[in-house]
Each structure stands twice: as structure tokens, then as C-alpha cells.
Design a protein around this motif. Structure first.
Motif, PDB file in Angstrom:
ATOM      1  N   SER A 138       0.954  -1.174   0.012  1.00 22.06           N
ATOM      2  CA  SER A 138       0.095   0.182  -0.091  1.00 22.06           C
ATOM      3  C   SER A 138       0.917   1.048   0.081  1.00 22.06           C
ATOM      4  O   SER A 138       1.523   1.568   1.048  1.00 22.06           O
ATOM      5  CB  SER A 138      -0.967   0.286   1.268  1.00 22.06           C
ATOM      6  OG  SER A 138      -1.629   1.177   1.101  1.00 22.06           O
ATOM      7  N   LEU A 139       0.813   2.104  -1.133  1.00 17.95           N
ATOM      8  CA  LEU A 139       1.754   3.175  -1.212  1.00 17.95           C
ATOM      9  C   LEU A 139       1.667   4.184  -0.138  1.00 17.95           C
ATOM     10  O   LEU A 139       2.834   4.764   0.118  1.00 17.95           O
ATOM     11  CB  LEU A 139       1.665   3.582  -2.680  1.00 17.95           C
ATOM     12  CG  LEU A 139       2.388   3.038  -3.626  1.00 17.95           C
ATOM     13  CD1 LEU A 139       3.905   3.176  -3.470  1.00 17.95           C
ATOM     14  CD2 LEU A 139       2.182   1.577  -3.916  1.00 17.95           C
ATOM     15  N   ASP A 140       0.750   4.402   0.433  1.00 15.08           N
ATOM     16  CA  ASP A 140       0.644   5.452   1.669  1.00 15.08           C
ATOM     17  C   ASP A 140       1.501   4.812   2.808  1.00 15.08           C
ATOM     18  O   ASP A 140       2.249   5.434   3.306  1.00 15.08           O
ATOM     19  CB  ASP A 140      -0.799   5.714   2.047  1.00 15.08           C
ATOM     20  CG  ASP A 140      -1.606   4.501   2.267  1.00 15.08           C
ATOM     21  OD1 ASP A 140      -1.159   3.303   1.811  1.00 15.08           O
ATOM     22  OD2 ASP A 140      -2.730   4.824   2.840  1.00 15.08           O
ATOM     23  N   LEU A 141       1.313   3.489   3.004  1.00 15.86           N
ATOM     24  CA  LEU A 141       2.096   3.027   4.280  1.00 15.86           C
ATOM     25  C   LEU A 141       3.718   3.078   3.643  1.00 15.86           C
ATOM     26  O   LEU A 141       4.563   3.082   4.742  1.00 15.86           O
ATOM     27  CB  LEU A 141       1.562   1.635   4.604  1.00 15.86           C
ATOM     28  CG  LEU A 141       2.272   1.138   5.863  1.00 15.86           C
ATOM     29  CD1 LEU A 141       2.105   1.760   6.983  1.00 15.86           C
ATOM     30  CD2 LEU A 141       1.506  -0.574   5.970  1.00 15.86           C
ATOM     31  N   VAL A 142       3.778   2.363   2.455  1.00  8.84           N
ATOM     32  CA  VAL A 142       5.238   2.506   2.281  1.00  8.84           C
ATOM     33  C   VAL A 142       6.003   3.814   2.259  1.00  8.84           C
ATOM     34  O   VAL A 142       7.016   3.860   2.578  1.00  8.84           O
ATOM     35  CB  VAL A 142       5.183   1.839   0.628  1.00  8.84           C
ATOM     36  CG1 VAL A 142       6.630   1.962   0.077  1.00  8.84           C
ATOM     37  CG2 VAL A 142       4.730   0.498   0.624  1.00  8.84           C
ATOM     38  N   ALA A 143       5.276   4.675   1.981  1.00 12.25           N
ATOM     39  CA  ALA A 143       5.896   6.257   1.880  1.00 12.25           C
ATOM     40  C   ALA A 143       6.047   6.480   3.480  1.00 12.25           C
ATOM     41  O   ALA A 143       7.248   7.119   3.524  1.00 12.25           O
ATOM     42  CB  ALA A 143       4.862   7.185   1.296  1.00 12.25           C
ATOM     43  N   VAL A 144       5.202   6.139   4.118  1.00 14.77           N
ATOM     44  CA  VAL A 144       5.465   6.754   5.659  1.00 14.77           C
ATOM     45  C   VAL A 144       6.675   5.932   6.043  1.00 14.77           C
ATOM     46  O   VAL A 144       7.521   6.494   7.037  1.00 14.77           O
ATOM     47  CB  VAL A 144       4.079   6.602   6.413  1.00 14.77           C
ATOM     48  CG1 VAL A 144       4.555   6.490   7.846  1.00 14.77           C
ATOM     49  CG2 VAL A 144       3.028   7.446   6.025  1.00 14.77           C
ATOM     50  N   GLU A 145       6.867   4.728   5.761  1.00 11.35           N
ATOM     51  CA  GLU A 145       7.901   3.908   6.407  1.00 11.35           C
ATOM     52  C   GLU A 145       9.277   4.269   5.700  1.00 11.35           C
ATOM     53  O   GLU A 145      10.159   4.026   6.157  1.00 11.35           O
ATOM     54  CB  GLU A 145       7.574   2.277   5.949  1.00 11.35           C
ATOM     55  CG  GLU A 145       6.236   1.688   6.970  1.00 11.35           C
ATOM     56  CD  GLU A 145       6.093   0.249   6.521  1.00 11.35           C
ATOM     57  OE1 GLU A 145       6.334  -0.103   5.569  1.00 11.35           O
ATOM     58  OE2 GLU A 145       5.360  -0.373   7.311  1.00 11.35           O
ATOM     59  N   ALA A 146       9.074   4.867   4.713  1.00 12.05           N
ATOM     60  CA  ALA A 146      10.175   5.125   4.052  1.00 12.05           C
ATOM     61  C   ALA A 146      10.732   6.724   4.282  1.00 12.05           C
ATOM     62  O   ALA A 146      11.745   7.325   3.859  1.00 12.05           O
ATOM     63  CB  ALA A 146      10.249   5.162   2.616  1.00 12.05           C
ATOM     64  N   GLY A 147       9.897   7.213   5.367  1.00 15.94           N
ATOM     65  CA  GLY A 147      10.086   8.644   5.505  1.00 15.94           C
ATOM     66  C   GLY A 147       9.745   9.703   4.634  1.00 15.94           C
ATOM     67  O   GLY A 147      10.276  10.660   4.745  1.00 15.94           O
ATOM     68  N   ASP A 176      15.809   4.414  -5.130  1.00 14.49           N
ATOM     69  CA  ASP A 176      15.212   3.501  -4.742  1.00 14.49           C
ATOM     70  C   ASP A 176      14.725   3.718  -3.287  1.00 14.49           C
ATOM     71  O   ASP A 176      14.997   2.571  -2.346  1.00 14.49           O
ATOM     72  CB  ASP A 176      15.776   2.182  -4.816  1.00 14.49           C
ATOM     73  CG  ASP A 176      14.840   0.834  -4.518  1.00 14.49           C
ATOM     74  OD1 ASP A 176      13.889   1.024  -4.580  1.00 14.49           O
ATOM     75  OD2 ASP A 176      15.618  -0.108  -4.064  1.00 14.49           O
ATOM     76  N   VAL A 177      14.477   5.003  -2.801  1.00 16.42           N
ATOM     77  CA  VAL A 177      14.032   5.349  -1.711  1.00 16.42           C
ATOM     78  C   VAL A 177      12.817   4.436  -1.070  1.00 16.42           C
ATOM     79  O   VAL A 177      12.981   4.144   0.165  1.00 16.42           O
ATOM     80  CB  VAL A 177      13.449   6.699  -1.586  1.00 16.42           C
ATOM     81  CG1 VAL A 177      13.008   7.065  -0.035  1.00 16.42           C
ATOM     82  CG2 VAL A 177      14.601   7.663  -2.076  1.00 16.42           C
ATOM     83  N   LEU A 178      11.747   3.959  -1.790  1.00 18.87           N
ATOM     84  CA  LEU A 178      10.866   3.227  -1.277  1.00 18.87           C
ATOM     85  C   LEU A 178      11.175   1.864  -1.125  1.00 18.87           C
ATOM     86  O   LEU A 178      10.569   1.007  -0.471  1.00 18.87           O
ATOM     87  CB  LEU A 178       9.642   3.358  -2.186  1.00 18.87           C
ATOM     88  CG  LEU A 178       9.031   4.744  -2.415  1.00 18.87           C
ATOM     89  CD1 LEU A 178       7.896   4.560  -3.277  1.00 18.87           C
ATOM     90  CD2 LEU A 178       8.775   5.324  -1.121  1.00 18.87           C
ATOM     91  N   GLY A 179      12.363   1.091  -1.610  1.00 17.32           N
ATOM     92  CA  GLY A 179      12.753  -0.047  -1.489  1.00 17.32           C
ATOM     93  C   GLY A 179      11.938  -1.271  -2.381  1.00 17.32           C
ATOM     94  O   GLY A 179      11.722  -2.021  -2.275  1.00 17.32           O
ATOM     95  N   LEU A 180      11.196  -0.416  -3.643  1.00 15.89           N
ATOM     96  CA  LEU A 180      10.372  -1.290  -4.203  1.00 15.89           C
ATOM     97  C   LEU A 180      10.833  -1.848  -5.545  1.00 15.89           C
ATOM     98  O   LEU A 180      10.302  -2.546  -6.288  1.00 15.89           O
ATOM     99  CB  LEU A 180       9.046  -0.429  -4.612  1.00 15.89           C
ATOM    100  CG  LEU A 180       8.244  -0.061  -3.470  1.00 15.89           C
ATOM    101  CD1 LEU A 180       7.061   0.827  -3.854  1.00 15.89           C
ATOM    102  CD2 LEU A 180       7.684  -1.307  -2.914  1.00 15.89           C
TER     103      LEU A 180
END
Length: 352
Positions: A138-147, A176-180
Motif C-alpha cells: 500500500s503506497l501510503d504505508l510504504v511512503a510513511v515507512e520510507a520517511g 530506490d527510496v521506497l525499496g520497491l
């Protein structure tokens, strides 16, 4: 903001509320007649649950209702704003069998809270967010976890919707800030550099420290700003907050940089108590850090000067502080050399 509010309306529910509050910390709200003055938990009585929730909904980052789901929904409904600001809400039955993540599952953390509470009481966490049930990112959660800061929360539904429909999403994230780009979720995305031509306004994700005004994201393009810019600040004694903020904002606007990507304000130790810089950092919502003069004096900068050397012991404040701060994790490069304002200077370095 306080952490957790737990509400209950039956004797069994009240006992469970106390258990949860004791274990996780938080405040318990129960009908006035059920208040136990000797309870270890902070306990407050209410005559009306709806009134109680109305008075304190925004004061807590998470709410647990040990009630019927309908009671919880009616209590919180008038106070909901949007998924990026609403607190987490979990609802559970008085026996603790089912612990349902009801609101703000991702950004608010209700999914995680439901899981923790379920483990605590021996129940089952009920998670209904579609990306979780399909084991998709979920991109909203991925974004938050990546700061990252989410610029346009409304685009999340388009990106997550595309993933749920089995479509690949274009990903513009060079660092690759999001690690995806690698690992378990790699198959769901197409690297932007490999997609020279794509459908206009197709669901996509852009991770950039450039401003939204420059990038002009389409409706279905989720723009995320990583915290990778360090702003070095030098000043005269007593510089006002507005002078600091004014220079930073003007500099960022001129250079098409995103204020949301600021990770730190930084300066020399001699300015560690400078109220104008401290208040500017608070308004921007970022930490203010300072470094010893001899450390900054050893940083190679493009615009050294004798004036700061005489005043505070380093040939550079703004540029050196920005570069040193940004290089603490990895490397750094200066993206904005020293800019001058009214009694203040700033420079911007990028973490690389």
C-alpha cells in the motif's frame, strides 16, 4: 497529542479496557457509574459516549472501542476529516474475540494496533484493507515507512487501485527510496527509465525532492517527497524567525526544491541557542542540529570566508553545516550554494 483512548460500556468491556490500557498505556473512558477510583489506568467517566468522543477525538492518536461496531461508527462519524489526518480507530467485542481495524489502517496505524491488541487479549485481528488482504504494497504505508511526505494523498487510491487490478505501476524512484525496485514487490512496478512512452495520466509514483510546482503531477501520479535535504543556516545574533524562513522559502522556490524534503536545519554550535533558527525549524517541523566549529572548518566548501572564521571559528557556516549534516549517513553534494538574506545565510545539501 496523547497516545491511546479506550472506551467501554459494559462490565466485561470495562475490565478489558483496563487490561489494554495497563499494557499499552492510555486513558480509559467508561460510564460514570462504572468508574473505579482505584484502577491503575487513568479512568474518566462519561454520561454520553458521543459527547465524550466529540470532546476528545482529536486529542488522541488512537482509539479503541469495546462496543458494537455501529456504536463506534456513529460516535466517530461527525469528526472524520481525511485518511492522512484521522486517528487510528479499532473496534472489538467485549469478549475480545474479534479486533477490527476500522479507520486509518495504514497511515494512522490501526492495522498494527488491531494486531497488537488481538495478541494481548487472545483474539483475532480483522484487517479489511484491500492491499493487505491481497498481500500487495500500500503506497501510503510504504511512503510513511520510507520517511516520505505524501504531497497528494488523493492519488493513493489510483495507484493502489491499479495494483489491485493487476496492473503494473510506473515507478520513478532513481535512488530506490521506497525499496520497491528490488525484492518481493519488484514485480508490481515498472521503472520509469524503462518506460519511454506511457499512457497519459496512468497511475504512477514519483519520488522527488523537486517541488510539485515544477513536476506538476497528474491526478493519478502519487508524488512523494523524501527527507533528503539539509539546510545549513548562518545568521547574525538575534535574527528573527521570519528572516530565516523567508530566505529558506525564497531559495526553495527559486530552485524548485520541495520544502517537504527538508530533513534538518543545521548550523554551528555558536548558533545552537539562536531563537530565530530554532523557531524556524519548529515551524517547518524539522529538527535543528549544530556542529562544532572545528568540524565545519574541515569541510571543503565552494565559498569560504574570513568573516565567519573570525566570528565563530569556521570559514563557512551555511555551506559547511549543510554538507556535513547531509553526509552523516552516506555522501552529500551541495545543490544550492550560499544564499544571503537579511542577516541570514543558507545553503542546501542533498543526501546521496
Amino acid at each position: 497529542m496523547n497516545n491511546l483512548a479506550v472506551y467501554a460500556v459494559t462490565p466485561k468491556g470495562v475490565a478489558l479496557a483496563r487490561t489494554i490500557a495497563d499494557a499499552l498505556g492510555g486513558s480509559v473512558f467508561v460510564p460514570t457509574r462504572m468508574v473505579d477510583a482505584d484502577s491503575a489506568a487513568q479512568e474518566t467517566g462519561f454520561e454520553s459516549l458521543r459527547t465524550c468522543v466529540a470532546e476528545g477525538f482529536s486529542d488522541f492518536s488512537a482509539h479503541v472501542f469495546i462496543t458494537a461496531a455501529g456504536i463506534a461508527v456513529r460516535a466517530i462519524a461527525p469528526h472524520l476529516v481525511s485518511k492522512d489526518v484521522d486517528p487510528a480507530v479499532v473496534v472489538m467485542d467485549q469478549n475480545g474475540r474479534h479486533v477490527v481495524s476500522l479507520l486509518s489502517g495504514h497511515l494512522g496505524g490501526a492495522n498494527d494496533l488491531a494486531t497488537v491488541v488481538a495478541q494481548l487479549v487472545g483474539g483475532v485481528a480483522v484487517i479489511t484493507t484491500a492491499t493487505d488482504t491481497e498481500q500487495l504494497p500500500s503506497l501510503d504505508l510504504v511512503a510513511v515507512e520510507a520517511g516520505c511526505t505524501i504531497h497528494n494523498i488523493g492519488a493513493v487510491k489510483h495507484v493502489n487501485g491499479a495494483l489491485l487490478a493487476g496492473e503494473k505501476v510506473v515507478l520513478d524512484d532513481p535512488a530506490d527510496v521506497l525499496g520497491l525496485k528490488h525484492g518481493a514487490f519488484e514485480k508490481y512496478f515498472l521503472a520509469a527509465e524503462l518506460v519511454p512512452f506511457s499512457e497519459e495520466d496512468a497511475p504512477s509514483v514519483v519520488v522527488s525532492w523537486r517541488s510539485a510546482e515544477l513536476l506538476e503531477p497528474e491526478e493519478k501520479t502519487l508524488l512523494l517527497h523524501p527527507k533528503v535535504l539539509c539546510v545549513g543556516v548562518g545568521s547574525k545574533r538575534g535574527v528573527p524567525k521570519d528572516a530565516v524562513l523567508g530566505l529558506i522559502r525564497d531559495t526553495f522556490q527559486k530552485r524548485d526544491l520541495a520544502l517537504e524534503s527538508i530533513a534538518y536545519l543545521a548550523s554551528v554550535d555558536a548558533k545552537a541557542d539562536e531563537e530565530g533558527i530554532i523557531e524556524a525549524a519548529e515551524e517547518l517541523g524539522v529538527p535543528f542540529v549544530s556542529f562544532a566549529a572545528d568540524v565545519l572548518d574541515g569541510v571543503d566548501v565552494p565559498n569560504p570566508s574570513d568573516a565567519p572564521k573570525r566570528a565563530v571559528g569556521t570559514k563557512s557556516v551555511a555551506e559547511a553545516a549543510a554538507l556535513h549534516c547531509a553526509s552523516l549517513k552516506h555522501g552529500a553534494r551541495l545543490v544550492v550554494e550560499k544564499e544571503k538574506g537579511d542577516g541570514v545565510t543558507c545553503a542546501v545539501a542533498l543526501e546521496i
